[in-house]
Write a protein that holds these residues in place. Sequence first.
Motif, mmCIF file in Angstrom:
data_model
loop_
_atom_site.group_PDB
_atom_site.id
_atom_site.type_symbol
_atom_site.label_atom_id
_atom_site.label_comp_id
_atom_site.label_asym_id
_atom_site.label_seq_id
_atom_site.Cartn_x
_atom_site.Cartn_y
_atom_site.Cartn_z
ATOM 1 N N GLY A 89 51.487 41.715 48.399
ATOM 2 C CA GLY A 89 51.336 43.153 48.126
ATOM 3 C C GLY A 89 50.050 43.602 48.349
ATOM 4 N N THR A 90 49.414 44.651 47.484
ATOM 5 C CA THR A 90 48.230 45.136 47.605
ATOM 6 C C THR A 90 47.451 44.782 46.453
ATOM 7 O OG1 THR A 90 49.107 47.018 48.954
ATOM 8 C CG2 THR A 90 46.964 47.347 47.992
ATOM 9 N N LEU A 91 46.194 44.576 46.543
ATOM 10 C CA LEU A 91 45.015 44.495 45.621
ATOM 11 C C LEU A 91 44.194 45.611 45.722
ATOM 12 C CD1 LEU A 91 43.778 43.098 43.254
ATOM 13 C CD2 LEU A 91 42.321 41.618 45.054
ATOM 14 N N ARG A 92 44.359 46.503 44.467
ATOM 15 C CA ARG A 92 43.595 47.606 44.722
ATOM 16 C C ARG A 92 42.197 47.420 43.775
ATOM 17 N NH1 ARG A 92 47.608 51.510 42.235
ATOM 18 N NH2 ARG A 92 47.820 49.877 40.801
ATOM 19 N N LEU A 93 41.152 47.168 44.476
ATOM 20 C CA LEU A 93 39.866 46.868 43.602
ATOM 21 C C LEU A 93 38.720 47.938 43.832
ATOM 22 C CD1 LEU A 93 38.514 44.228 42.281
ATOM 23 C CD2 LEU A 93 37.856 43.711 44.743
ATOM 24 N N GLY A 94 37.992 47.978 42.548
ATOM 25 C CA GLY A 94 36.933 48.630 42.377
ATOM 26 C C GLY A 94 35.830 47.985 42.171
ATOM 27 N N ALA A 95 34.462 48.525 42.583
ATOM 28 C CA ALA A 95 33.416 47.922 42.382
ATOM 29 C C ALA A 95 31.982 48.806 42.665
ATOM 30 C CB ALA A 95 32.980 47.046 43.307
ATOM 31 N N GLY A 106 31.601 38.209 50.918
ATOM 32 C CA GLY A 106 32.169 36.814 51.232
ATOM 33 C C GLY A 106 33.040 36.440 50.283
ATOM 34 N N LEU A 107 33.118 37.177 48.965
ATOM 35 C CA LEU A 107 34.414 36.722 48.147
ATOM 36 C C LEU A 107 35.554 37.298 48.666
ATOM 37 C CD1 LEU A 107 35.125 35.925 45.262
ATOM 38 C CD2 LEU A 107 34.789 38.217 44.552
ATOM 39 N N LEU A 108 35.685 38.515 49.202
ATOM 40 C CA LEU A 108 36.846 39.269 49.905
ATOM 41 C C LEU A 108 37.478 38.276 51.044
ATOM 42 C CD1 LEU A 108 36.543 42.843 49.226
ATOM 43 C CD2 LEU A 108 37.667 41.121 47.614
ATOM 44 N N SER A 109 36.195 37.501 51.704
ATOM 45 C CA SER A 109 36.633 37.128 52.857
ATOM 46 C C SER A 109 37.297 35.728 52.614
ATOM 47 C CB SER A 109 35.435 36.672 53.767
ATOM 48 O OG SER A 109 35.756 35.675 54.771
ATOM 49 N N GLU A 110 37.005 34.913 51.352
ATOM 50 C CA GLU A 110 37.287 33.684 51.160
ATOM 51 C C GLU A 110 38.829 34.308 50.521
ATOM 52 O OE1 GLU A 110 38.210 29.820 49.965
ATOM 53 O OE2 GLU A 110 36.751 30.838 51.255
ATOM 54 N N TYR A 111 38.953 35.267 49.768
ATOM 55 C CA TYR A 111 40.516 35.725 49.027
ATOM 56 C C TYR A 111 41.429 35.976 50.259
ATOM 57 C CZ TYR A 111 43.585 38.310 46.016
ATOM 58 O OH TYR A 111 44.457 38.651 45.421
ATOM 59 N N HIS A 112 40.829 36.714 51.400
ATOM 60 C CA HIS A 112 41.971 37.077 52.266
ATOM 61 C C HIS A 112 42.102 35.611 53.227
ATOM 62 C CE1 HIS A 112 43.853 39.003 55.771
ATOM 63 N NE2 HIS A 112 43.100 38.138 56.498
ATOM 64 N N PRO A 116 46.476 35.336 52.576
ATOM 65 C CA PRO A 116 46.567 36.445 53.796
ATOM 66 C C PRO A 116 47.722 37.640 53.561
ATOM 67 C CG PRO A 116 47.519 34.443 54.511
ATOM 68 C CD PRO A 116 46.726 34.117 53.048
ATOM 69 N N GLU A 117 48.632 37.362 52.712
ATOM 70 C CA GLU A 117 49.775 38.252 52.396
ATOM 71 C C GLU A 117 49.272 39.426 51.783
ATOM 72 O OE1 GLU A 117 53.176 36.386 50.685
ATOM 73 O OE2 GLU A 117 53.526 34.752 52.226
ATOM 74 N N VAL A 118 48.227 39.417 51.147
ATOM 75 C CA VAL A 118 47.602 40.566 50.249
ATOM 76 C C VAL A 118 46.615 41.369 51.080
ATOM 77 C CG1 VAL A 118 46.118 41.108 48.212
ATOM 78 C CG2 VAL A 118 47.774 38.871 48.314
ATOM 79 N N GLU A 119 47.090 42.780 50.863
ATOM 80 C CA GLU A 119 46.300 43.941 51.448
ATOM 81 C C GLU A 119 45.182 44.139 50.478
ATOM 82 O OE1 GLU A 119 46.827 48.078 53.584
ATOM 83 O OE2 GLU A 119 48.228 46.751 53.553
ATOM 84 N N ILE A 120 43.956 44.356 50.854
ATOM 85 C CA ILE A 120 42.916 44.708 49.804
ATOM 86 C C ILE A 120 42.360 46.048 50.212
ATOM 87 C CG2 ILE A 120 40.559 44.162 48.805
ATOM 88 C CD1 ILE A 120 41.088 41.322 49.823
ATOM 89 N N SER A 271 47.774 40.729 36.845
ATOM 90 C CA SER A 271 48.815 40.334 37.841
ATOM 91 C C SER A 271 48.350 39.217 38.753
ATOM 92 C CB SER A 271 48.927 41.409 38.706
ATOM 93 O OG SER A 271 47.476 41.513 39.497
ATOM 94 N N SER A 272 49.190 38.562 39.423
ATOM 95 C CA SER A 272 48.792 37.361 40.160
ATOM 96 C C SER A 272 47.948 37.655 41.320
ATOM 97 C CB SER A 272 50.295 37.059 41.045
ATOM 98 O OG SER A 272 50.764 37.847 41.919
ATOM 99 N N ASN A 273 47.856 38.955 41.688
ATOM 100 C CA ASN A 273 46.577 39.366 42.631
ATOM 101 C C ASN A 273 45.483 39.203 41.998
ATOM 102 O OD1 ASN A 273 48.724 39.524 44.722
ATOM 103 N ND2 ASN A 273 48.656 41.775 44.515
ATOM 104 N N VAL A 274 45.429 39.784 40.770
ATOM 105 C CA VAL A 274 44.120 39.704 39.935
ATOM 106 C C VAL A 274 43.740 38.349 39.689
ATOM 107 C CG1 VAL A 274 42.834 40.514 37.864
ATOM 108 C CG2 VAL A 274 44.315 42.071 38.995
ATOM 109 N N GLN A 275 44.839 37.627 39.173
ATOM 110 C CA GLN A 275 44.435 36.232 38.681
ATOM 111 C C GLN A 275 43.803 35.446 39.970
ATOM 112 O OE1 GLN A 275 44.816 34.892 35.709
ATOM 113 N NE2 GLN A 275 43.667 32.909 36.713
#
Length: 298
Positions: A89-95, A106-112, A116-120, A271-275
Amino acid sequence: MDLTDLRIFSMVVREGGITRAAKKLFRVQSNVTTRIRQLEEDLDVRLFFREGKRLRLSPAGHVLIDYADRLLALAEEAREAMRDPRPRGTLRLGAVESTAAVRLPGLLSEYHARHPEVEIELRTGNPRVLGAAVLAGELDAALAAEPIADATFEKQFAFHEQLVIVSAASRVSVDDRDDMPKTMLAFEHGCPHRRRLEEWYARRGFMAEKTVELGSYHAMLGCVAAGMGIALMPKSVLSGFPESSRLRLHELPSGDDSLLTVLFWRRGANSSNVQALRNLLPQQVFPIASGAATDVIA
């Protein structure tokens, strides 16, 4: 109309009658009959024509069975998704701006790469704005500087930032009482770095005569290099600035130079996305661009 009614209706259609459907559903026949009648009353249509002991789908029943099967399949898919620990699904992240600019690429590149099924989706803002968005359900989690309210959020250490005051290279000192910088460059109110710089001024019994609010660190560093004023920021931000030779870094005394960035989310909403993001923290240490002169504030 609820899923139980649709499930009973679908079973009656597939089994061709009340009796066989009741056996499959482990219900008494009268209960199945009652639920079908309630569904018909709720929709204000006839779903079956009763021909003796046989039931035949009405035109409305033919329409409903297609929707019923799709809704039941979607409900089952939702249940499976809740039981499936894989991020999706979607990870809605603030910073905050500095974290988004330096730490997240770098962090989000590694996450993706791993998920790959998660849209950030990323949103920047000061800690107060990000906290309100997490509480409102607009963000799943956010990265911001401490302090973060323990009673409202759960949190995890993300990054340790060394703070420095940055001036134009021509300014040898920012701590000279006879020549205190008159202009500070900062983000809007609510930014922890702005608050730290205001406190730095206050401890010296001096207040900046002018505050210039800017929307990005690159704009801020450009204005600092041009001699417009001073700014306080994480030292890691300097890693992406190509004109470091035009800057001077003023390191703060131990105890004043530290800031912790945490990942936080609404209590009970991990959630699993946050974890999956938590599993990637902390991220690597970033090199500081060479060329900037450095002194230490007493």
